[in-house]
Design an enzyme around this catalytic site. Structure first.
Site, PDB file in Angstrom:
ATOM      1  N   HIS A   1      -1.674   0.020  -9.553  1.00 18.48           N
ATOM      2  CA  HIS A   1      -2.274  -0.881  -8.555  1.00 18.48           C
ATOM      3  C   HIS A   1      -2.921  -2.098  -9.228  1.00 18.48           C
ATOM      4  O   HIS A   1      -4.125  -2.332  -9.095  1.00 18.48           O
ATOM      5  CB  HIS A   1      -3.300  -0.119  -7.694  1.00 18.48           C
TER       6      HIS A   1
ATOM      7  N   GLU B   1      -4.119   7.547  -4.928  1.00 17.04           N
ATOM      8  CA  GLU B   1      -4.379   6.826  -6.180  1.00 17.04           C
ATOM      9  C   GLU B   1      -5.687   7.317  -6.781  1.00 17.04           C
ATOM     10  O   GLU B   1      -6.645   7.525  -6.029  1.00 17.04           O
ATOM     11  CB  GLU B   1      -4.451   5.329  -5.921  1.00 17.04           C
TER      12      GLU B   1
ATOM     13  N   ARG C   1       0.858  -1.186   0.000  1.00 17.26           N
ATOM     14  CA  ARG C   1       0.000   0.000   0.000  1.00 17.26           C
ATOM     15  C   ARG C   1       0.898   1.241   0.000  1.00 17.26           C
ATOM     16  O   ARG C   1       1.949   1.255   0.665  1.00 17.26           O
ATOM     17  CB  ARG C   1      -0.900   0.042   1.251  1.00 17.26           C
TER      18      ARG C   1
HETATM   19  P1  NAP Z   1      -0.553 -11.740   4.879  1.00 14.32           P
HETATM   20  O1  NAP Z   1      -0.481 -13.178   4.469  1.00 14.32           O
HETATM   21  O2  NAP Z   1      -1.376 -11.331   6.039  1.00 14.32           O
HETATM   22  O3  NAP Z   1       0.967 -11.250   5.086  1.00 14.32           O
HETATM   23  C1  NAP Z   1       1.304 -10.057   5.687  1.00 14.32           C
HETATM   24  C2  NAP Z   1       2.665 -10.229   6.352  1.00 14.32           C
HETATM   25  O4  NAP Z   1       3.075  -8.956   6.868  1.00 14.32           O
HETATM   26  C3  NAP Z   1       2.656 -11.211   7.503  1.00 14.32           C
HETATM   27  O5  NAP Z   1       3.682 -12.142   7.316  1.00 14.32           O
HETATM   28  C4  NAP Z   1       2.910 -10.354   8.740  1.00 14.32           C
HETATM   29  O6  NAP Z   1       3.711 -11.079   9.667  1.00 14.32           O
HETATM   30  C5  NAP Z   1       3.659  -9.162   8.142  1.00 14.32           C
HETATM   31  N1  NAP Z   1       3.498  -7.948   8.949  1.00 14.32           N
HETATM   32  C6  NAP Z   1       2.354  -7.420   9.446  1.00 14.32           C
HETATM   33  N2  NAP Z   1       2.615  -6.310  10.158  1.00 14.32           N
HETATM   34  C7  NAP Z   1       3.955  -6.151  10.128  1.00 14.32           C
HETATM   35  C8  NAP Z   1       4.842  -5.196  10.683  1.00 14.32           C
HETATM   36  N3  NAP Z   1       4.396  -4.199  11.467  1.00 14.32           N
HETATM   37  N4  NAP Z   1       6.172  -5.325  10.454  1.00 14.32           N
HETATM   38  C9  NAP Z   1       6.646  -6.353   9.695  1.00 14.32           C
HETATM   39  N5  NAP Z   1       5.849  -7.295   9.134  1.00 14.32           N
HETATM   40  C10 NAP Z   1       4.525  -7.180   9.352  1.00 14.32           C
HETATM   41  O7  NAP Z   1      -1.058 -10.847   3.655  1.00 14.32           O
HETATM   42  P2  NAP Z   1      -0.892 -11.091   2.096  1.00 14.32           P
HETATM   43  O8  NAP Z   1      -2.049 -11.852   1.582  1.00 14.32           O
HETATM   44  O9  NAP Z   1       0.492 -11.598   1.821  1.00 14.32           O
HETATM   45  O10 NAP Z   1      -1.060  -9.568   1.586  1.00 14.32           O
HETATM   46  C11 NAP Z   1      -0.138  -8.584   2.010  1.00 14.32           C
HETATM   47  C12 NAP Z   1      -0.568  -7.202   1.589  1.00 14.32           C
HETATM   48  O11 NAP Z   1      -0.337  -7.030   0.197  1.00 14.32           O
HETATM   49  C13 NAP Z   1      -2.060  -6.879   1.751  1.00 14.32           C
HETATM   50  O12 NAP Z   1      -2.366  -6.459   3.060  1.00 14.32           O
HETATM   51  C14 NAP Z   1      -2.279  -5.774   0.734  1.00 14.32           C
HETATM   52  O13 NAP Z   1      -2.110  -4.514   1.350  1.00 14.32           O
HETATM   53  C15 NAP Z   1      -1.178  -5.995  -0.278  1.00 14.32           C
HETATM   54  N6  NAP Z   1      -1.709  -6.406  -1.604  1.00 14.32           N
HETATM   55  C16 NAP Z   1      -1.525  -5.579  -2.664  1.00 14.32           C
HETATM   56  C17 NAP Z   1      -1.978  -5.955  -3.910  1.00 14.32           C
HETATM   57  C18 NAP Z   1      -1.763  -5.078  -5.096  1.00 14.32           C
HETATM   58  O14 NAP Z   1      -2.599  -5.070  -5.989  1.00 14.32           O
HETATM   59  N7  NAP Z   1      -0.665  -4.383  -5.201  1.00 14.32           N
HETATM   60  C19 NAP Z   1      -2.640  -7.177  -4.085  1.00 14.32           C
HETATM   61  C20 NAP Z   1      -2.809  -7.994  -2.978  1.00 14.32           C
HETATM   62  C21 NAP Z   1      -2.339  -7.598  -1.736  1.00 14.32           C
HETATM   63  P3  NAP Z   1       3.632 -10.787  11.242  1.00 14.32           P
HETATM   64  O15 NAP Z   1       2.179 -10.803  11.609  1.00 14.32           O
HETATM   65  O16 NAP Z   1       4.452 -11.871  11.874  1.00 14.32           O
HETATM   66  O17 NAP Z   1       4.257  -9.448  11.441  1.00 14.32           O
END
Ligand code: NAP
Length: 323
Positions: free
Chosen positions: A287, A268, A239
């Protein structure tokens, strides 16, 4: 008895909606590219049993004021930073997202951004199409190697792991940082857990994939960029608000880092005259992390399935839980 009403805040393909029409009245905002008007969203939130929302819709306490029927909001994204979960909870409204179905597609785009920035693909394409290619030269459009370099992933979750898996094919050294260690990822992928600062200092490619939370907002600031190598490439596919864009601009301008691949921005759509877009060494996409036709349709269907589950008084398939 009348059928429950689902309001979808953007025009979705008829083929996705059709299987649900026998059980629900489905209304949609008629535009594909323009977001729903705020007044329409507020009005529909009062009338509908369920909403399908986009990440561009701000779902805050105002949406829940005076609502009578709303039971579930299905957000067409895995991220849900556009939704005030506390306000939804107070209004007894279940929120769902679309994890897993978009993981590989988003990882492909993330790795594509990394490759495009490192190997100057966009710049090279412009060069050819602008008819600037007059001669071969030994260092013409020479970029940086990706293979055998070090990738540092901040946010080793579902998408982070899928990016790491791609990086193993390029025989990269894998560093990652989360709030908590993920031993299975270390064993499966050969990734090494390091602190945030160490990751910034050691990585050739710093890839950001954490959700946007109060903890991660502005995480990539002046100090973070200054810790990176001057050859480092920063990739953000999570994000825009995780990044201080002014600090990123200065870091690239002053050669503190080498470039950035960005799919997401603070505001955006980003305006074409945004200073960051003036750099050849910034590759920008609108995005589109999860934007393959197959995946977007899977996400849409998952939203409607989540609504169906909740309306049938079953557990939602992918509910968002407040942490
Ligand atoms: P996820 O499986 O929940 O992974 C998020 C990771 O971030 C977890 O491993 C978590 O580990 C870590 N995290 C959370 N807070 C943190 C912090 N303060 N410091 C360091 N690490 C932290 O989510 P996902 O499905 O991979 O998706 C991740 C993100 O990608 C989404 O939330 C979204 O914003 C973004 N996304 C973007 C697009 C796009 O179109 N560009 C598409 C899909 C997703 P811990 O809890 O151990 O910290």
């Amino acid at each position: 008895m009348s059928k429950p009403l689902i309001y979808i805040t953007r025009k979705l393909p008829q083929s996705v909606v059709e299987p649900f029409e026998s059980n629900y009245t489905i209304e949609m905002w008629p535009e594909e590219e323009k977001p729903v008007e705020r007044e329409v969203l507020l009005e529909k939130a009062q009338q509908a049993d369920a909403l399908v929302t986009m990440l561009s819709d701000q779902i805050d306490s105002e949406v829940f004021e005076q609502q009578t029927n709303l039971k579930v909001i299905a957000n067409l994204a895995v991220g849900y930073d556009n939704i005030e979960l506390g306000a939804a909870e107070d209004a007894n409204v279940i929120v769902t997202n679309t994890p897993d179905v978009l993981t590989d597609t988003t990882a492909d785009l993330t790795f594509g951004l990394l490759l495009s920035t490192a190997r100057r693909l966009m710049e090279a394409e412009r060069y050819v199409k602008n008819n600037d290619w007059k001669n071969w030269a030994p260092l013409l459009m020479a970029g940086q190697d990706v293979h055998h370099k070090t990738i540092g992933i901040i946010g080793m979750g579902r998408i982070g792991e899928a990016v790491a898996k791609r990086a193993t094919g390029f025989e990269m050294e894998l560093l990652y940082h989360n709030r908590s260690r993920k031993v299975e990822a270390e064993e499966k992928l050969g990734a090494t857990y390091v602190g945030f600062e160490e990751l910034l200092e050691r990585s050739d490619f710093v890839v950001c994939l954490t959700p946007l939370t109060e903890e991660t907002r502005g995480m990539f600031n002046k100090d973070a960029f200054e810790r990176m190598k001057d050859t480092a490439i920063f990739v953000n596919a999570s994000r825009g608000a995780l990044v201080d864009e002014g600090a990123l601009y200065e870091a690239i301008e002053q050669n503190v880092i080498a470039g950035a691949g960005l799919d997401v921005f603070q505001n955006e759509p980003i305006s074409a005259d945004h200073p960051l877009l003036s750099f050849d060494q910034v590759v920008a996409t609108p995005h589109i992390g999860s934007a393959s036709e197959e995946t977007r349709k899977r996400m849409m269907t998952l939203c409607l399935e989540n609504i169906q589950q909740v309306m049938n008084k079953d557990e939602a398939k992918t509910p968002v839980t407040r942490v």
